[in-house]
Design a protein around this motif. Structure first.
Motif, PDB file in Angstrom:
ATOM      1  N   ARG A   1       0.901  -1.303  -0.157  1.00 52.95           N
ATOM      2  CA  ARG A   1       0.175   0.107  -0.095  1.00 52.95           C
ATOM      3  C   ARG A   1       0.994   1.308  -0.024  1.00 52.95           C
ATOM      4  O   ARG A   1       2.067   1.084   0.114  1.00 52.95           O
ATOM      5  CB  ARG A   1      -0.905   0.025   1.146  1.00 52.95           C
ATOM      6  N   TYR A   2       0.324   2.358  -0.214  1.00 50.72           N
ATOM      7  CA  TYR A   2       1.012   3.750   0.034  1.00 50.72           C
ATOM      8  C   TYR A   2       1.429   3.869   1.392  1.00 50.72           C
ATOM      9  O   TYR A   2       0.458   4.100   2.258  1.00 50.72           O
ATOM     10  CB  TYR A   2       0.350   4.928  -0.641  1.00 50.72           C
ATOM     11  N   ASN A   3       2.746   3.762   1.860  1.00 53.17           N
ATOM     12  CA  ASN A   3       2.890   3.791   3.015  1.00 53.17           C
ATOM     13  C   ASN A   3       3.776   4.977   3.480  1.00 53.17           C
ATOM     14  O   ASN A   3       4.114   5.122   4.746  1.00 53.17           O
ATOM     15  CB  ASN A   3       3.702   2.391   3.459  1.00 53.17           C
ATOM     16  N   VAL A   4       4.034   5.755   2.621  1.00 58.10           N
ATOM     17  CA  VAL A   4       4.932   7.053   3.058  1.00 58.10           C
ATOM     18  C   VAL A   4       4.114   8.409   2.651  1.00 58.10           C
ATOM     19  O   VAL A   4       3.755   8.351   1.262  1.00 58.10           O
ATOM     20  CB  VAL A   4       6.244   7.151   2.527  1.00 58.10           C
ATOM     21  N   TRP A   5       3.893   9.196   3.250  1.00 57.80           N
ATOM     22  CA  TRP A   5       2.976  10.343   2.764  1.00 57.80           C
ATOM     23  C   TRP A   5       3.686  11.732   2.979  1.00 57.80           C
ATOM     24  O   TRP A   5       4.582  11.774   4.084  1.00 57.80           O
ATOM     25  CB  TRP A   5       1.761  10.329   3.785  1.00 57.80           C
TER      26      TRP A   5
END
Length: 118
Positions: free
Chosen positions: A104-108
């Motif tokens: 999943r997208y884990n860095v924002w």
């Protein structure tokens, strides 16, 4: 790895903006990067993504034909060109990154505000 987004601002309807996002730190193992947005009182929506290895791109129907995502692999950056902006595009825009093994997208990034006036 950290993400730094920039480029938001106030623009009139029909105008354009370019958002940028730079990844720093341990940037090896990027699977994909993407742009999301969240309008007041609404959920965060995926707008566009780009696969890091082959550059494949996807767009949400709401922005297809108006927004363009691009990537610069050597610089570990992505951009989002926003054209034909509408008041309903007003939101906080976030870049995100998916690392190998994350699923999943884990860095924002921290988000950048885009306001479109009518």
């Amino acid at each position: 790895v950290q993400l730094q987004a920039s480029g938001g601002g106030l623009v009139q309807a029909g105008g354009s903006l370019t958002l940028s996002c730079a990844a720093s730190g341990r940037t090896s193992g990027i699977v994909a990067m993407a742009w999301f947005r969240q309008a007041p009182g609404k959920e965060r929506d995926l707008l566009s993504s780009v696969r890091w290895a082959n550059g494949d791109k996807c767009y949400a129907d709401s922005v297809k034909g108006r927004f363009t995502i691009s990537r610069n692999r050597p610089r570990n950056t992505i951009s989002l060109q926003l054209n034909g902006l509408k008041p309903e595009d007003t939101a906080v825009y976030y870049c995100a990154l998916q690392q190998v093994g994350a699923g999943r997208y884990n860095v924002w990034g921290q988000g950048t505000l885009v306001t479109v006036s009518s």
